[in-house]
Design a protein around this motif. Sequence first.
Motif, mmCIF file in Angstrom:
data_model
loop_
_atom_site.group_PDB
_atom_site.id
_atom_site.type_symbol
_atom_site.label_atom_id
_atom_site.label_comp_id
_atom_site.label_asym_id
_atom_site.label_seq_id
_atom_site.Cartn_x
_atom_site.Cartn_y
_atom_site.Cartn_z
ATOM 1 N N UNK A 197 0.827 -1.219 0.000
ATOM 2 C CA UNK A 197 0.000 0.000 0.000
ATOM 3 C C UNK A 197 0.856 1.261 0.000
ATOM 4 N N UNK A 198 1.984 1.216 0.703
ATOM 5 C CA UNK A 198 2.877 2.383 0.771
ATOM 6 C C UNK A 198 3.642 2.584 -0.531
ATOM 7 N N UNK A 199 4.042 1.477 -1.144
ATOM 8 C CA UNK A 199 4.933 1.564 -2.308
ATOM 9 C C UNK A 199 4.199 1.846 -3.622
ATOM 10 N N UNK A 200 3.002 1.281 -3.785
ATOM 11 C CA UNK A 200 2.328 1.377 -5.079
ATOM 12 C C UNK A 200 1.179 2.378 -5.055
ATOM 13 N N UNK A 201 1.047 3.190 -6.104
ATOM 14 C CA UNK A 201 -0.082 4.121 -6.178
ATOM 15 C C UNK A 201 -1.390 3.422 -6.549
ATOM 16 N N UNK A 202 -1.269 2.283 -7.233
ATOM 17 C CA UNK A 202 -2.455 1.505 -7.626
ATOM 18 C C UNK A 202 -2.018 0.080 -7.910
ATOM 19 N N UNK A 203 -3.011 -0.809 -7.958
ATOM 20 C CA UNK A 203 -2.741 -2.202 -8.303
ATOM 21 C C UNK A 203 -3.835 -2.643 -9.265
#
Length: 284
Positions: free
Chosen positions: A81-87
Motif C-alpha cells: 500500500x505504501x509503495x504502489x499508487x495503484x494495483x
Amino acid sequence: MTMHKTILITGSTDGIGKLAALKLAEAGHQVYLHGRDADKLASVITEVQAVATGEALDRVGGFVADFSDLTAVLKMASDVNEKLPKLDVLINNAGIYTTSAATTKDDLDIRFVINYLAPYELTNTLLPLLKQSSKARIINLSSAAQTPISYEAFAGQASLEDKTAYAQSKLALTMWSMALADKIASDDINVIAVNPGSLLNTKMVDEAYGQYWSSADKGANILTELAISDEFANDTGKYFDNDIKDGIQGDVRGEFGKPHADALNKEAIAKLEKHTEQVLQSLY
C-alpha cells in the motif's frame, strides 16, 4: 494497444507464479513478486528484470513475507500500500501441499493459513489499492481438489492428512472468491478462481506426487491470460477449470465451469465467513 498493468503475484519465486511473472514482464507489464526467502526473491527479480521490456525494465520489484504468519502478511500488505499508487491485478498464487511442519506457530493447519487465510487478509487489505485501478482483477488459485471444510480442523482442533487439508483449503478459497465477487461488484473489480491444471510440472506437484500430466507453462499461460487478456474483461464470480473435459492430460486450455456446490451455496459461504472471522479474531 494493451495498457500496461501493475501486477502483484504471490508465491512467485518458482513454479507457475515465476513463469507467469516472466511472461508478464516480457510483455511490458510492471510486475511485483513475492517470496518468503529474501535471497531467492532477489535472484528471481534479477531473472525477471532480464526479460522485461518497455516500461517494465525498471519496474520489477518484490516483497518478502512468510505466508504461514498472518502478521507478516499484513505487514507486506502495508508495504504494498505504501509503495504502489495503484494495483491492477492481484494473483493469489502462493500455496502449499506437503510439508514437514503441518501446523503454524498459532497451531493452525498451514494449508488453511497459506492457501486461504493469507490471500483473504492480503486481498482485503489491498482493496483500496485495487479500487485505484480503472478495472482491477483478482485471480485466486484454486484446484481440481476441493472438499467440504471441517471447521474443527479449520480452527486447529483436529488434524488432517495433507491431501484433505489442501482440498479443504482450496474449497475455502473458491467459496470466498465467489462471495468477494458479489461484495465488490460495484467497485469494478473482477474476481476469478482458477484451477490452473491438475498435476502440472512444478516443484509442489513433484514433492506431492512424483509425477506430472501437463507442463507448468499450461498453468502460467492461463494465469497470464486471466490477468491481462481482454477476453476476460467482464468475467467475475466465475471458476475457470483449466483441465479439459475429455481427460486432463495435455496442454489444451480449459474453460469456465461449475465450482464445487459449496462455492455457490450462500448458507455454506456464510458459515465459512463466520468461522473465518472467529479464527482471525483469535489471532490478533
